[in-house]
Design a protein around this motif. Sequence first.
Motif, PDB file in Angstrom:
ATOM      1  N   ARG A 144       4.016  -3.829   2.955  1.00 33.73           N
ATOM      2  CA  ARG A 144       2.608  -4.176   3.107  1.00 33.73           C
ATOM      3  C   ARG A 144       1.744  -2.921   3.187  1.00 33.73           C
ATOM      4  N   LEU A 145       2.210  -1.907   3.912  1.00 29.18           N
ATOM      5  CA  LEU A 145       1.461  -0.659   4.001  1.00 29.18           C
ATOM      6  C   LEU A 145       1.364   0.021   2.640  1.00 29.18           C
ATOM      7  N   MET A 146       2.437  -0.054   1.864  1.00 30.86           N
ATOM      8  CA  MET A 146       2.413   0.552   0.531  1.00 30.86           C
ATOM      9  C   MET A 146       1.423  -0.164  -0.379  1.00 30.86           C
ATOM     10  N   VAL A 147       1.403  -1.498  -0.288  1.00 29.97           N
ATOM     11  CA  VAL A 147       0.463  -2.269  -1.109  1.00 29.97           C
ATOM     12  C   VAL A 147      -0.973  -1.949  -0.721  1.00 29.97           C
ATOM     13  N   HIS A 148      -1.255  -1.928   0.595  1.00 31.53           N
ATOM     14  CA  HIS A 148      -2.608  -1.623   1.047  1.00 31.53           C
ATOM     15  C   HIS A 148      -2.999  -0.191   0.701  1.00 31.53           C
ATOM     16  N   GLY A 149      -2.033   0.727   0.778  1.00 34.46           N
ATOM     17  CA  GLY A 149      -2.322   2.105   0.397  1.00 34.46           C
ATOM     18  C   GLY A 149      -2.666   2.226  -1.072  1.00 34.46           C
ATOM     19  N   ALA A 150      -1.918   1.520  -1.921  1.00 35.24           N
ATOM     20  CA  ALA A 150      -2.200   1.546  -3.357  1.00 35.24           C
ATOM     21  C   ALA A 150      -3.557   0.937  -3.665  1.00 35.24           C
ATOM     22  N   LEU A 151      -3.883  -0.158  -2.974  1.00 35.10           N
ATOM     23  CA  LEU A 151      -5.183  -0.795  -3.190  1.00 35.10           C
ATOM     24  C   LEU A 151      -6.328   0.093  -2.728  1.00 35.10           C
TER      25      LEU A 151
END
Length: 272
Positions: free
Chosen positions: A4-11
């Motif tokens: 989830r942190l990786m997805v939010h970071g990418a976004l």
Amino acid sequence: MKNRLMVHGALMAYTVLALFPIALILINSVKTLEAIFDDPLALPTMESLTFIGFQKVLASTNFLLYFGNSLLVTLAALFCILLFGAMAAWALSEYRFMGNRVLTLFLALGIMIPIRLGTVSILELMVKLDLVNTLTALVLVYTAQGLPLAVMILSEFMRQVPTELKDAARCDGVGEVSIFFKVVLPLIRPAMATVAVFTMIPAWNDLWFPLILAPSDRTKTVTLGVQQFIGQYVTDWNSVLAALSLAVIPMLILYALFSRQLIRGLTAGAVK
């Protein structure tokens, strides 16, 4: 949690990347020319802060007229695209008739083939109709440009409207027109917002057709009006950036208004 942190970071990274050019324009629009070239990424200071670009744009040009022309053309084209696109999508998705598949294929070709390939034919048609240097010509072109995509998106959403709901309305004596406007359209508002966002931005930002079909001073749009500050040897960057800042604000406001419906339209059907 890690995913989830990786997805939010990418976004977040994509958001910064997308907003960076807009922020750069807004920041440099209120800086002196020397400060722009010295450090374009720096925020304006008390010494470099200036509104000379906005003063030139508003005082020495018909920018408000250009702004009004763009707004009128975009809203008129958007209204026609949503109305006629929804009506065509309703006919193609609800009724079975000879030529249904042919019309669907024809509209699909309209998405794949750029309308600019027909510029010469469009210009000849507008000359015959005496619509050159009129805003009507731009509205017609942008409507034709946006209709194929609108029909494709809206027809898919209309097929998801429960048949039982429409049949119940017919059993109650509700006419087809009332079913379309009072039952179907309220249920596909996310799709309408999606179509609105995807069609209004190209119409607002377009330079090609205003330059060819409506280049006169009374019919210029914002994007065409900005070109007067760009010269072959000298460019008034303060005025250019100020004009671009004024031009981008309406799109940001409209996107903010439609954003929630846009997200709902893009994610509809993703989760059952």
